[in-house]
Write a protein that holds these residues in place. Sequence first.
Motif, short mmCIF file in Angstrom:
data_model
loop_
_atom_site.label_atom_id
_atom_site.label_comp_id
_atom_site.label_asym_id
_atom_site.label_seq_id
_atom_site.Cartn_x
_atom_site.Cartn_y
_atom_site.Cartn_z
N MET A 1 0.87 -1.14 0.07
CA MET A 1 -0.07 -0.21 0.13
C MET A 1 0.83 1.23 0.10
SD MET A 1 -3.38 -0.87 2.40
CE MET A 1 -2.49 -1.83 3.61
N ARG A 2 2.12 1.16 0.72
CA ARG A 2 3.01 2.41 0.86
C ARG A 2 3.45 2.59 -0.70
NH1 ARG A 2 3.82 0.53 6.17
NH2 ARG A 2 5.69 -0.83 5.41
N ALA A 3 3.63 1.56 -1.29
CA ALA A 3 4.44 1.54 -2.51
C ALA A 3 3.31 2.03 -3.65
CB ALA A 3 5.06 0.49 -3.10
N GLY A 4 2.15 2.19 -3.22
CA GLY A 4 0.99 2.34 -4.24
C GLY A 4 0.54 1.44 -5.08
N LEU A 5 0.81 -0.09 -4.72
CA LEU A 5 0.50 -1.18 -5.49
C LEU A 5 -0.82 -1.65 -5.19
CD1 LEU A 5 3.96 -2.72 -5.58
CD2 LEU A 5 2.91 -1.59 -7.55
N ALA A 6 -1.25 -1.30 -3.68
CA ALA A 6 -2.62 -2.07 -3.46
C ALA A 6 -3.19 -1.14 -2.56
CB ALA A 6 -2.10 -3.25 -2.67
#
Length: 85
Positions: A44-49
């Motif tokens: 989530m922090r990486a913007g993937l989920a």
Amino acid sequence: MTRAAVNRARVLLALSHERQAITEVAERAGLPWPYVADICKGLMRAGLAYPDHHYRPTISLTTAPHVERAQAEARALLEREGVRT
């Protein structure tokens, strides 16, 4: 490659664009759900989920362009490491 990188790749490939409970993702990835929950926070922090708490806590992949690239890299990593998905 580190075990953490391999496990992150397994979780990333277990996710889909459909909402899934962490326990479902954990089952598909073959990892304990608390560990998968921590990995999902990083995704989530990486913007993937992203999370969805509408009915029950779920997670799904974003539609961002870098998701496909990250999944391809995860597949390549697991293939290099000889991990079956």
